[in-house]
Design an enzyme around this catalytic site. Structure first.
Site, PDB file in Angstrom:
ATOM      1  N   GLU A   1       0.853  -1.190   0.000  1.00  0.00           N
ATOM      2  CA  GLU A   1       0.000   0.000   0.000  1.00  0.00           C
ATOM      3  C   GLU A   1       0.882   1.230   0.000  1.00  0.00           C
ATOM      4  OE1 GLU A   1      -3.816  -0.078   2.322  1.00  0.00           O
ATOM      5  OE2 GLU A   1      -3.018  -1.972   3.009  1.00  0.00           O
TER       6      GLU A   1
ATOM      7  N   HIS B   1      -8.922   9.734   3.488  1.00  0.00           N
ATOM      8  CA  HIS B   1      -8.557   8.665   2.551  1.00  0.00           C
ATOM      9  C   HIS B   1      -8.847   9.160   1.142  1.00  0.00           C
ATOM     10  CE1 HIS B   1      -8.245   4.799   0.581  1.00  0.00           C
ATOM     11  NE2 HIS B   1      -7.789   4.275   1.713  1.00  0.00           N
TER      12      HIS B   1
ATOM     13  N   ARG C   1      -0.951   9.194   1.772  1.00  0.00           N
ATOM     14  CA  ARG C   1      -2.372   9.523   1.623  1.00  0.00           C
ATOM     15  C   ARG C   1      -2.674  11.009   1.519  1.00  0.00           C
ATOM     16  NH1 ARG C   1      -5.174   5.161   5.590  1.00  0.00           N
ATOM     17  NH2 ARG C   1      -4.559   3.501   4.205  1.00  0.00           N
TER      18      ARG C   1
ATOM     19  N   HIS D   1     -11.077   9.598   7.149  1.00  0.00           N
ATOM     20  CA  HIS D   1     -10.824   8.159   7.306  1.00  0.00           C
ATOM     21  C   HIS D   1     -10.314   7.776   8.691  1.00  0.00           C
ATOM     22  CE1 HIS D   1      -9.922   4.106   6.101  1.00  0.00           C
ATOM     23  NE2 HIS D   1      -8.627   4.249   6.313  1.00  0.00           N
TER      24      HIS D   1
ATOM     25  N   ARG E   1      -0.860   8.778   9.280  1.00  0.00           N
ATOM     26  CA  ARG E   1      -0.683   7.336   9.524  1.00  0.00           C
ATOM     27  C   ARG E   1      -0.330   6.582   8.249  1.00  0.00           C
ATOM     28  NH1 ARG E   1      -3.887   2.921   8.923  1.00  0.00           N
ATOM     29  NH2 ARG E   1      -5.806   4.092   8.599  1.00  0.00           N
TER      30      ARG E   1
END
Ligand code: SIN
Length: 527
Positions: free
Chosen positions: A118, A246, A293, A356, A391
């Site tokens: 990811e 997100h 992100r 998110h 994060r």
């Protein structure tokens, strides 16, 4: 006495962190009471986590993982917390989740675990169960909990306030000593009774704050309850401005979309604009579609403005790693998109960013202990500093297991608090009997104001003026909601609204005071 319960450890919230804490504390021989405000304990942010959980990949090391988490955190991650999660997390995934709890993860044809990638991970190191990792983990944890005799699972119990020696005792002399947490008052949603649940240790595991925003990947439960309660009880909160958005949530044209996992981009999918142009290389030449992100989110935001569109597309149909079957690898997303007549094997998916994950929360130390003795916090409600300003993907479930375990151990080592229990008063209803005030439209409108203010002024792109307005508007709303809360019947929606507005004010206030753009807190210069 009918509504007074005593337990060794009270856990509030039934996601991965709460369940792990409860199981661990029960294993030390303690009596655990686990409460959740929902009728179905599965209903938590954990259940909706698609992507996966981080372990070490084939050409990986603790150092590499440590550096990736630190880099995502953009300079303010707590090195100690990162070290703890890197050193303990992957081992706990195998020893606790897989071997003890029986969680399954997807495997390759050769029988080895399938490791996916990811954003901002320098290697493939994420275990997953198709695109329903959280669902599988949550299901197995709850199965285990139901087998354990010394855990009482109470559903439909909404925590209202934490009980402390400074706020809820008839002994006036206790205010001269350090404040202690002794449990919580909880509303039985069905019968309307309020229970006084007294505990030596209380663990807040109530999840995040997504429902404070107009658009979010979070379920309805994410109203910041534990953060709000802990703050009111006197525990310190921190990093409240760091709200992660997100980049890819299915665009429905209405409020509720659903997450389109980052792991689609890990399997090759690309973001394209309405002209079919892939645009991430322009914004992040190094990482492209797998940039952190916050960068992808702002790129989408910008691309939507440039092309005057309400969404962009994520194209996996034309850009996937050829060795995967899209429908088999992502059955949840495939079927959900089909409901909206989008066949992701053949056409791009309309996506927009949405709130998110919350990187701030109740400040905890290495033992998951808050600044209020007797109170522990874990998971998204807590802030160990692991995530810093942003994060890294698929680290949240890992954090839930690591700190859940730590809380489960340390919460059983606290000193007994039973000497204080007899001085604790039962719940006093704030209601003025002359007003019943159960008008759902008032609650709905307050939530609408709160959520649109947070989305527009405390959202992806913030400015000083927007934040100043947000603080002022939210404070007004806070006064109105507090008045309503104090003068009408106690119900779960009102408890949530009160929690929500307190956390919204905190987020806006922290954001307004911090001029520095960092990670997911982005403050644009004004002309
Ligand atoms: C995702 O699947 O994209 C979300 C994973 C995460 O939030 O870590």
């Amino acid at each position: 006495m009918k509504y007074r319960l005593k337990t060794d450890v009270l856990v509030i919230g039934s996601g991965v962190a709460g369940c792990t804490a409860a199981i661990t504390a029960a294993k030390q021989g303690k009596h655990v009471t686990l409460i959740t405000k929902t009728s179905d304990p599965m209903e938590s942010n954990t259940r909706y986590a698609q992507g996966g959980i981080v372990v070490l990949g084939n050409k990986d090391s603790n150092e590499l993982l440590y550096n990736d988490i630190m880099k995502a955190g953009d300079g303010i991650s707590n090195p100690e917390a990162v070290r703890i999660v890197v050193e303990e997390g992957p081992k706990l995934v195998y020893d606790f989740l897989i071997n003890e709890i029986g969680v399954e993860f997807s495997k390759n044809e050769d029988g080895n675990f399938n490791l996916t990638k990811e954003a901002a991970h320098s290697t493939s190191r994420i275990l997953h169960y198709y695109d329903m990792t959280g669902l599988e983990i949550e299901r197995k944890l709850l199965d285990k909990i139901k087998e354990i005799k010394n855990i009482d699972l109470l559903t439909n119990f909404t925590a209202i306030d934490l009980i402390t020696t400074h706020h809820n005792t008839i002994n006036p002399l206790l205010k001269y000593k350090k404040n202690l947490c002794l449990g919580a008052y909880a509303l039985d949603n069905i019968k309307g009774d309020v229970y006084t649940i007294l505990a030596d240790a209380t663990v807040v595991a109530t999840g995040g704050v997504g429902r404070l925003y107009q658009y979010t990947t979070n379920p309805d439960v994410a109203t910041g309850d534990g953060i709000s309660m802990s703050y009111r009880a006197g525990a310190e909160v921190t990093n409240m401005e760091f709200v992660q958005f997100h980049p890819t949530v299915f665009y429905t044209g209405e409020g509720k979309g659903f997450l389109i996992s980052e792991s689609l981009r890990g399997e090759g999918a690309k973001l394209i604009n309405k002209y079919g142009e892939a645009f991430m290389e322009k914004y992040s030449p190094e990482w492209k579609d797998l940039a952190p992100r916050d960068e992808v989110t702002r790129a989408i935001y910008n691309e939507m403005a440039l092309t005057e569109s309400k969404f962009v597309y994520l194209d996996i149909a034309n850009f996937h790693n050829k060795d995967i079957s899209i429908a088999k690898r992502f059955p949840g997303i495939y079927n959900e998109c089909l409901k909206y007549k989008i066949d992701i094997e053949n056409e791009p998916i309309p996506v927009v960013p949405a709130e998110h994950y919350f990187c701030g929360g109740i400040l905890i130390n290495n033992q998951a202990e808050t600044t209020l003795p007797g109170l522990y916090a874990v998971g998204e409600a807590s802030c160990s500093g692991l995530h810093g300003a942003n994060r890294l993907a698929s680290v949240s479930l890992l954090e839930g297991v690591v700190y859940g375990k730590r809380a489960g151990i340390y919460a059983t080592r606290v000193e007994k608090k039973s000497d204080y229990f007899s001085d604790i008063t039962d719940w006093v209803f704030p209601k003025d009997e002359s007003k019943s005030g159960n008008d759902p439209l008032l609650v709905f409108q307050d939530w609408t104001n709160l959520r649109t203010t947070m989305w527009n002024y405390v959202g992806i792109i913030r400015t000083k003026t927007r934040l100043t307005r947000a603080v002022s508007d939210l404070r007004n709303l806070y006064n109105r909601i507090t008045d309503y809360y104090r003068n009408t019947n106690l119900t779960k929606p009102k408890v949530e609204l009160r929690n929500g507005i307190i956390v919204a004010v905190l987020i806006a206030e922290f954001a307004r005071r911090n001029n520095k753009s960092q990670g997911c807190h982005y403050v644009k210069e004004e002309d």
